[in-house]
Design a protein around this motif. Structure first.
Motif, PDB file in Angstrom:
ATOM      1  N   GLU A 290       0.853  -7.499   4.806  1.00 48.66           N
ATOM      2  CA  GLU A 290       0.422  -6.196   4.301  1.00 48.66           C
ATOM      3  C   GLU A 290       1.583  -5.230   4.546  1.00 48.66           C
ATOM      4  O   GLU A 290       1.939  -4.950   5.686  1.00 48.66           O
ATOM      5  CB  GLU A 290      -0.828  -5.727   5.053  1.00 48.66           C
ATOM      6  CG  GLU A 290      -1.297  -4.335   4.665  1.00 48.66           C
ATOM      7  CD  GLU A 290      -2.557  -3.910   5.428  1.00 48.66           C
ATOM      8  OE1 GLU A 290      -3.509  -4.719   5.493  1.00 48.66           O
ATOM      9  OE2 GLU A 290      -2.575  -2.800   5.974  1.00 48.66           O
TER      10      GLU A 290
ATOM     11  N   PHE B   9       0.678   5.620   0.552  1.00 44.94           N
ATOM     12  CA  PHE B   9      -0.159   6.670   1.137  1.00 44.94           C
ATOM     13  C   PHE B   9       0.328   8.074   0.797  1.00 44.94           C
ATOM     14  O   PHE B   9       1.498   8.281   0.468  1.00 44.94           O
ATOM     15  CB  PHE B   9      -0.207   6.504   2.672  1.00 44.94           C
ATOM     16  CG  PHE B   9      -1.008   5.317   3.101  1.00 44.94           C
ATOM     17  CD1 PHE B   9      -2.384   5.402   3.249  1.00 44.94           C
ATOM     18  CD2 PHE B   9      -0.391   4.098   3.317  1.00 44.94           C
ATOM     19  CE1 PHE B   9      -3.129   4.296   3.619  1.00 44.94           C
ATOM     20  CE2 PHE B   9      -1.127   2.981   3.689  1.00 44.94           C
ATOM     21  CZ  PHE B   9      -2.502   3.089   3.840  1.00 44.94           C
TER      22      PHE B   9
ATOM     23  N   GLN C 187       0.827  -1.205   0.000  1.00 45.88           N
ATOM     24  CA  GLN C 187       0.000   0.000   0.000  1.00 45.88           C
ATOM     25  C   GLN C 187       0.864   1.258   0.000  1.00 45.88           C
ATOM     26  O   GLN C 187       1.964   1.266   0.558  1.00 45.88           O
ATOM     27  CB  GLN C 187      -0.893   0.005   1.240  1.00 45.88           C
ATOM     28  CG  GLN C 187      -1.708  -1.254   1.356  1.00 45.88           C
ATOM     29  CD  GLN C 187      -3.012  -1.009   2.078  1.00 45.88           C
ATOM     30  OE1 GLN C 187      -4.048  -0.900   1.458  1.00 45.88           O
ATOM     31  NE2 GLN C 187      -2.952  -0.935   3.395  1.00 45.88           N
TER      32      GLN C 187
ATOM     33  N   ALA D  62       3.391  -1.428   3.750  1.00 43.96           N
ATOM     34  CA  ALA D  62       3.015  -0.065   3.350  1.00 43.96           C
ATOM     35  C   ALA D  62       4.253   0.824   3.297  1.00 43.96           C
ATOM     36  O   ALA D  62       5.152   0.702   4.133  1.00 43.96           O
ATOM     37  CB  ALA D  62       2.003   0.518   4.329  1.00 43.96           C
TER      38      ALA D  62
ATOM     39  N   ARG E 216       1.101   7.923  -2.849  1.00 42.35           N
ATOM     40  CA  ARG E 216      -0.092   7.433  -3.541  1.00 42.35           C
ATOM     41  C   ARG E 216      -0.395   8.318  -4.752  1.00 42.35           C
ATOM     42  O   ARG E 216      -0.701   7.832  -5.834  1.00 42.35           O
ATOM     43  CB  ARG E 216      -1.278   7.423  -2.569  1.00 42.35           C
ATOM     44  CG  ARG E 216      -2.615   7.065  -3.195  1.00 42.35           C
ATOM     45  CD  ARG E 216      -3.730   7.022  -2.146  1.00 42.35           C
ATOM     46  NE  ARG E 216      -3.758   8.216  -1.314  1.00 42.35           N
ATOM     47  CZ  ARG E 216      -4.152   9.407  -1.731  1.00 42.35           C
ATOM     48  NH1 ARG E 216      -4.600   9.563  -2.952  1.00 42.35           N
ATOM     49  NH2 ARG E 216      -4.122  10.448  -0.917  1.00 42.35           N
TER      50      ARG E 216
END
Lengths: 81, 151
Positions: free
Chosen positions: A71, A7, A5, A73, A11
């Motif tokens: 997961e 951010f 992921q 990030a 992102r």
């Protein structure tokens, strides 16, 4: 299979908030980052020195080993408060 | 311990009073309230958007509060942080610590804010006359957090 992921500014620069990745060897977060950097172009944003990262929603260092199902990030320095 | 992340505005006075309510053992409450300013790094700020990492944010804040509770004799702790769109003058964050005596309350409140600023996954994006810009992390926030490291 791992979930990665991104951010905030990362992102926006990358144009995606996350992706599923299937990798032959999982290795650690630094190796994952190098893999992403090798895509070139906008991915160079992940070369920033003050990049922060998390494994399974806990802050960690780039030396942290990745396990299947994790997961991961990547994000810029946090600015809450 | 209470950790809340919310889009809705809040009233710091209500939060402060709730922290002390119905616990006569509390002799001291320390609070910190952070507000949106209308000026930052040489530019007018008309508003901001607060992004966060749902799931991790709650865990990170609970971890920080848990560490504060290990270090100081706290009777109550509340951390409330807004996300989404905010206007200048609005409260962003409330941290309240309650203890029998003031020093633990003061120190724990300070500690929680220093750790929140450097370890909780929030990001501010400001609206300025030149367009929106992401706020950059500050070195002095890292230094402030480091003073709590145990030798």
């Amino acid at each position: 299979m791992i979930r990665v992921q991104y951010f905030a500014r990362y992102r926006e620069v990358l144009g995606i908030d996350g992706e599923q990745l299937q990798r032959a060897a999982l290795g650690n977060l630094e190796q994952l980052r190098e893999h992403l950097l090798s895509r070139g172009g906008v991915w160079q944003v992940l070369a920033e020195q003050n990049l922060m990262c998390a494994r399974n929603q806990e802050l960690c260092g780039l030396e942290t080993e990745i396990a299947d199902g994790d997961e991961i990030a990547f994000f810029p320095t946090v600015t809450g408060g | 311990m209470s950790v809340r992340i919310q889009v809705e505005a809040f009233d710091p006075g209500v939060e402060l009073n709730a922290l002390h309510a119905a616990n006569l053992g509390i002799g001291a409450v320390a609070t910190f309230v952070g507000y949106v300013r209308d000026y930052n790094d040489g530019r007018d700020v008309h508003g901001m958007f607060l992004e966060h990492y749902p799931g991790m944010t709650e865990k990170a804040l609970a971890g920080i509060v848990g560490e504060a509770e290990q270090r100081w004799p706290l009777l109550r702790v509340e951390v409330l942080h807004r996300v989404g769109r905010l206007q200048p003058g609005e409260p962003i964050v409330f941290v309240g610590t309650a203890s029998a005596h003031r020093q633990a309350a003061f120190d724990a409140c300070n500690f929680i804010m220093d750790y929140l600023k450097t370890r909780a996954p929030f990001w501010k994006k400001e609206d300025t006359p030149e367009g929106a810009r992401w706020v950059e992390g500050r070195c002095r926030d890292q230094q402030a957090a480091q003073r709590w490291s145990k030798p």
